[in-house]
Motif scaffolding. Structure first.
Motif, short mmCIF file in Angstrom:
data_model
loop_
_atom_site.label_atom_id
_atom_site.label_comp_id
_atom_site.label_asym_id
_atom_site.label_seq_id
_atom_site.Cartn_x
_atom_site.Cartn_y
_atom_site.Cartn_z
N ASP A 125 0.98 -1.14 0.03
CA ASP A 125 0.01 -0.13 -0.01
C ASP A 125 0.93 1.14 0.01
OD1 ASP A 125 -2.86 0.99 2.04
OD2 ASP A 125 -1.86 1.99 0.14
N PRO A 126 0.92 1.94 -1.05
CA PRO A 126 1.73 3.28 -1.27
C PRO A 126 1.47 4.42 0.09
CG PRO A 126 0.15 3.40 -2.78
CD PRO A 126 -0.03 2.13 -2.39
N PHE A 127 0.31 4.15 0.67
CA PHE A 127 -0.13 5.32 1.58
C PHE A 127 0.24 4.79 3.06
CE2 PHE A 127 -1.20 8.09 -1.61
CZ PHE A 127 -2.01 7.28 -2.41
N GLU A 128 0.87 3.62 3.23
CA GLU A 128 1.33 3.21 4.52
C GLU A 128 3.05 3.44 4.59
OE1 GLU A 128 0.08 -0.59 5.35
OE2 GLU A 128 -1.96 -0.13 5.33
N VAL A 129 3.64 2.41 4.91
CA VAL A 129 5.08 2.71 5.30
C VAL A 129 5.76 3.61 4.16
CG1 VAL A 129 7.41 1.72 5.67
CG2 VAL A 129 5.25 0.99 6.74
N PRO A 130 5.79 3.21 2.88
CA PRO A 130 6.25 4.13 1.85
C PRO A 130 5.70 5.47 1.95
CG PRO A 130 5.33 2.11 0.84
CD PRO A 130 4.71 2.17 2.25
N LEU A 131 4.81 5.81 2.27
CA LEU A 131 4.48 7.30 2.52
C LEU A 131 5.11 7.83 3.74
CD1 LEU A 131 3.10 9.54 1.42
CD2 LEU A 131 1.19 9.35 2.96
N LEU A 132 5.24 7.11 4.79
CA LEU A 132 6.14 7.58 6.03
C LEU A 132 7.55 7.56 5.50
CD1 LEU A 132 6.82 8.00 9.07
CD2 LEU A 132 6.83 5.44 9.35
N ASN A 133 8.13 6.82 4.62
CA ASN A 133 9.51 6.81 4.24
C ASN A 133 9.78 8.09 3.53
OD1 ASN A 133 10.84 4.45 5.35
ND2 ASN A 133 10.52 3.21 3.59
N THR A 134 8.63 8.46 2.61
CA THR A 134 8.78 9.67 1.81
C THR A 134 8.99 11.06 2.88
OG1 THR A 134 7.45 8.60 0.24
CG2 THR A 134 7.87 11.14 0.11
N ALA A 135 8.12 10.90 3.92
CA ALA A 135 8.19 12.09 4.88
C ALA A 135 9.37 11.76 5.62
CB ALA A 135 7.22 11.99 5.70
N VAL A 136 10.05 10.83 5.75
CA VAL A 136 11.22 10.77 6.65
C VAL A 136 12.31 11.35 5.81
CG1 VAL A 136 13.11 9.28 7.44
CG2 VAL A 136 10.78 8.86 8.16
N LEU A 137 12.29 11.01 4.51
CA LEU A 137 13.52 11.60 3.72
C LEU A 137 13.41 13.16 3.50
CD1 LEU A 137 14.62 9.05 0.95
CD2 LEU A 137 15.72 9.66 2.96
N LEU A 138 12.06 13.36 3.25
CA LEU A 138 11.85 15.02 3.15
C LEU A 138 12.15 15.75 4.25
CD1 LEU A 138 8.58 14.96 0.96
CD2 LEU A 138 10.70 15.51 -0.06
N ALA A 139 11.92 15.15 5.36
CA ALA A 139 12.41 16.04 6.60
C ALA A 139 14.01 15.69 6.85
CB ALA A 139 11.84 15.23 7.81
N SER A 140 14.57 14.93 6.32
CA SER A 140 16.05 14.86 6.38
C SER A 140 16.56 15.76 5.49
CB SER A 140 16.55 13.19 5.96
OG SER A 140 16.34 12.98 4.66
N GLY A 141 15.84 16.19 4.24
CA GLY A 141 16.49 17.14 3.48
C GLY A 141 16.39 18.49 4.14
N VAL A 142 15.27 18.87 4.69
CA VAL A 142 15.02 19.94 5.61
C VAL A 142 16.35 20.05 6.64
CG1 VAL A 142 13.77 21.10 7.04
CG2 VAL A 142 12.79 20.25 5.14
#
Lengths: 261, 143
Positions: A125-142
């Motif tokens: 499901d792309p809206f479960e852990v993969p979405l969390l992973n996306t948020a984690v990497l975007l936050a790490s970019g910040v």
């Protein structure tokens, strides 16, 4: 001191390119020997030699730049070009895997059921852990951008904290992706879906680990007062690499996880 | 190395959260909560405000260069509290810049030599082992 009438760096003779080449020979031959004769000795020897080469080569670059002052502006310009070209080569590396994915998914063969995802594949499901992973990497970019600005403004404590947070987020991504791999309802052997999924995301995960290691080395150097507010190219190179890893994940998420599900 | 850093970060987060809670609850609870929140605000502003730019009346400015590359380090270091590690860059510079004709990969004498010889040994041994292994692997099987 050196008596040179130019701003460029004439490097001392170094044994590390040769040891690196030998490490590559041992690793590739060792991989073949492992596959055919089930013994990992040669490949392990190659990996140890590679680690020793990387440690000593980059240690020498730090000595030449930070302690000997050889990284003048023209030299730094060359290092910047080098890092940009390296990242460009990595982009082409991933381009190949995206090509393979789109080749198979845009025109699925009858053997797959004529559809994508193929018949019998339960996608994540792309809206479960993969979405969390996306948020984690975007936050790490910040946080890595925060670290950069902290270094440029001479804020030592903030630079260390934001850099440490970036590394922690990177490790969190790796942990989450590892859990996903363990729990996935399909394997690399499950047809072209499994192959494209695990090879593309697997190489991306390897690059996340490499990027986290690069940032960890920068954190150690930051703690040891190697970086100044004007000259911190090692950190900039790590930040560029990290942004590249982040962008690749965004493409992976949109193509394979979201569109491909 | 990371423990004091994480403790510091957790302390900041927990104090900020506690301060916000007290500030909200003081509207209902009265003078005691107000005094708690004032004490915490004093603590936060004085302890953390320097680096966050929250000190009253002082604009957020960056502290003087802590990252040292010049020979001015000696007098500046006394004014800066060393955070997490001592400044060893000038000592390393003096060591690495010695003009003795030794290549940069052997400048630190003993440890460098040890690593270099280990790496070379593994390299030579590895090449020999690799060639033997490939020769053996190239032999036709008797099946």
């Amino acid at each position: 001191m050196a008596h040179q009438a130019h701003a460029y760096h004439m490097v001392d003779p170094s044994p590390w390119p040769l040891t690196g080449a030998v490490a590559a020979l041992l690793m590739t031959s060792g991989l073949a020997i492992w596959m055919h004769f089930h013994t990992m000795t040669l490949m392990t020897l190659g990996m140890i030699l590679l680690l020793l080469t990387m440690y000593q080569w980059w240690r020498d670059i730090i000595r030449e730049g930070t302690f000997q002052g050889h990284h003048t502006p023209p030299v730094q310009k060359g290092l910047r070009y080098g890092m940009i070209l390296f990242i460009t080569s990595e982009v082409f590396f991933f381009l190949g895997f995206f090509w393979a994915f789109y080749h198979s998914s845009l025109a699925p063969t009858p053997e797959l059921g004529g559809c994508w995802p193929p018949t019998g594949i339960t996608t994540l499901d792309p809206f479960e852990v993969p979405l969390l992973n996306t948020a984690v990497l975007l936050a790490s970019g910040v946080t890595v951008t925060w670290a950069h600005h902290s270094i440029m403004e001479g804020l030592r404590k903030q630079a260390i904290q934001s850099l440490a947070l970036t590394i922690l987020l990177g490790f969190y991504f790796t942990f989450l992706q590892g859990m996903e791999y363990y729990e996935a309802p399909f394997t690399i052997a499950d047809g072209v879906y499994g192959s494209t999924f695990f090879v593309a995301t697997g190489f991306h995960g390897l690059h996340v680990i490499i990027g986290s290691t690069f940032l960890a080395v920068c954190l150690l150097r930051q703690v040891q007062y190697h970086f100044t507010s004007e000259h911190h190219f090692g950190f900039e190179a790590a930040a560029w690499y990290w942004h590249f890893v982040d962008v690749v994940w965004l493409f992976l998420y949109i193509s394979i996880y979201w569109w491909g599900s | 190395m990371f423990c004091p850093l994480l403790v510091d970060l957790l302390r900041q987060i927990s104090l900020t959260g506690w301060f916000s809670y007290l500030r909200l609850s003081s509207r209902r609870a009265g003078r005691l909560s107000i005094s708690w929140s004032l004490w915490l605000s004093y603590f936060i502003i004085n302890d953390l405000g320097g680096e966050l730019g929250l000190r009253p009346g002082v604009p957020p400015v960056s502290s003087p260069a802590i990252f040292v590359t010049s020979t001015k380090l000696g007098c500046e270091a006394g004014r800066q509290m060393e955070y997490l590690a001592a400044i060893r860059v000038p000592a390393m510079r003096r060591l690495i810049q010695v003009s003795d004709g030794v290549s940069v990969h052997l400048k630190k004498d003993l440890i460098d030599k040890l690593l270099y010889r280990t790496t070379m040994g593994l390299r030579v041994g590895g090449v020999v082992y690799c060639l033997v292994a490939l020769y053996v692997a190239a032999q036709p099987s008797n099946k």
